[in-house]
Design an enzyme around this catalytic site. Structure first.
Site, PDB file in Angstrom:
ATOM      1  N   ASP A 145       0.869  -1.176   0.000  1.00 31.20           N
ATOM      2  CA  ASP A 145       0.000   0.000   0.000  1.00 31.20           C
ATOM      3  C   ASP A 145       0.905   1.224   0.000  1.00 31.20           C
ATOM      4  O   ASP A 145       1.578   1.499   0.984  1.00 31.20           O
ATOM      5  CB  ASP A 145      -0.900  -0.011   1.242  1.00 31.20           C
ATOM      6  CG  ASP A 145      -1.964   1.084   1.192  1.00 31.20           C
ATOM      7  OD1 ASP A 145      -1.760   2.100   0.479  1.00 31.20           O
ATOM      8  OD2 ASP A 145      -2.991   0.927   1.861  1.00 31.20           O
ATOM      9  N   ARG A 147       0.012   4.381  -0.496  1.00 30.63           N
ATOM     10  CA  ARG A 147      -0.655   5.649  -0.259  1.00 30.63           C
ATOM     11  C   ARG A 147      -0.072   6.356   0.959  1.00 30.63           C
ATOM     12  O   ARG A 147       0.204   5.743   1.966  1.00 30.63           O
ATOM     13  CB  ARG A 147      -2.150   5.425  -0.013  1.00 30.63           C
ATOM     14  CG  ARG A 147      -2.879   4.956  -1.246  1.00 30.63           C
ATOM     15  CD  ARG A 147      -4.303   4.632  -0.944  1.00 30.63           C
ATOM     16  NE  ARG A 147      -4.415   3.457  -0.102  1.00 30.63           N
ATOM     17  CZ  ARG A 147      -5.579   2.917   0.256  1.00 30.63           C
ATOM     18  NH1 ARG A 147      -6.713   3.478  -0.127  1.00 30.63           N
ATOM     19  NH2 ARG A 147      -5.605   1.838   1.008  1.00 30.63           N
TER      20      ARG A 147
END
Ligand SMILES: [Zn+2]
Length: 219
Positions: A145, A147
């Site tokens: 991930d 982000r």
């Protein structure tokens, strides 16, 4: 305005660039009006949006912690109604819920957990051969991930919204926003949008990253 804000790990609040009002109507007929803001000075130089929904000004004026959902862009789910994820229904739910209370939807240009649209579709191909959504990103040489939510914090801080109620099942969003100077007074779970095509995806989110998703009936 920065003097009164909490420490923000060196983050500078973004500056509003443009404000436009946009009437929204979803495929099921639900409609509302969004105050859409664009910004200067976002740290990743991408074109993220803040949508003020409902009586967001009143919430800020009263000193309430506004309800906020950071939503990561998902072209396939948001626009085309893909059933491989739950992004479209999550977005639809969030807009109505936020509009009812007054708050913000942050539309973050972080396709595929930050790896981009083509790489996300490459990851789908790998998932079709048995990997889960996180394993597939790693197999492509990306993080599980990628982000980061600094730009979300920057947009909120530009409105002085340094206390929020977070509409999300993702513990990483809350942890990162706290790290970047946004106090999360409450974390509000979103609904479960289960379909035959996204069950494996939702199970991976729940089991791999501790998302609070009640999938008891298929576990
Ligand atoms: Zn999606």
């Amino acid at each position: 305005m920065t003097a009164a804000l909490r420490p923000t790990a060196g983050l500078v609040p973004a500056t509003v660039r443009t404000h436009v009002r946009i009437p929204l109507t979803f495929a099921d007929g639900y409609s509302t009006v969004a105050d859409v803001f664009t910004f200067f000075d976002l740290v990743d130089n991408r074109e993220h949006l803040l949508l003020g929904l409902g009586d967001w000004r009143g919430a800020l004026d009263r000193g309430d912690a506004p309800i906020v959902r950071p939503h990561s862009e998902c072209l396939t789910g948001d626009v085309f109604g893909s059933q491989r994820c739950d992004c479209g229904p999550q977005l639809r739910e969030a807009v109505e819920r936020i509009a009812a209370e007054g708050g913000f939807l942050l539309y973050l240009r972080q396709e595929g957990r930050g790896i981009g649209l083509y790489a996300k579709l490459d990851a789908y191909a790998l998932q079709d051969s048995g990997l889960d959504t996180y394993e597939a990103n790693v197999a492509l040489g990306h993080g599980e991930d990628e982000r980061d939510y600094r730009v979300a914090a920057q947009m909120l801080l530009s409105f002085g919204a340094d206390r929020i109620r977070l509409l999300s099942n993702n513990p990483d969003k809350a942890a990162q926003l706290e790290e970047f100077g946004i106090a999360v007074d409450e974390q509000i779970a979103t609904g479960v949008h289960l379909s035959g095509a996204n069950a494996r995806y939702l199970l991976a989110k729940r089991d791999h990253t501790s998302h609070t998703i009640d999938l008891g009936m298929i576990a």
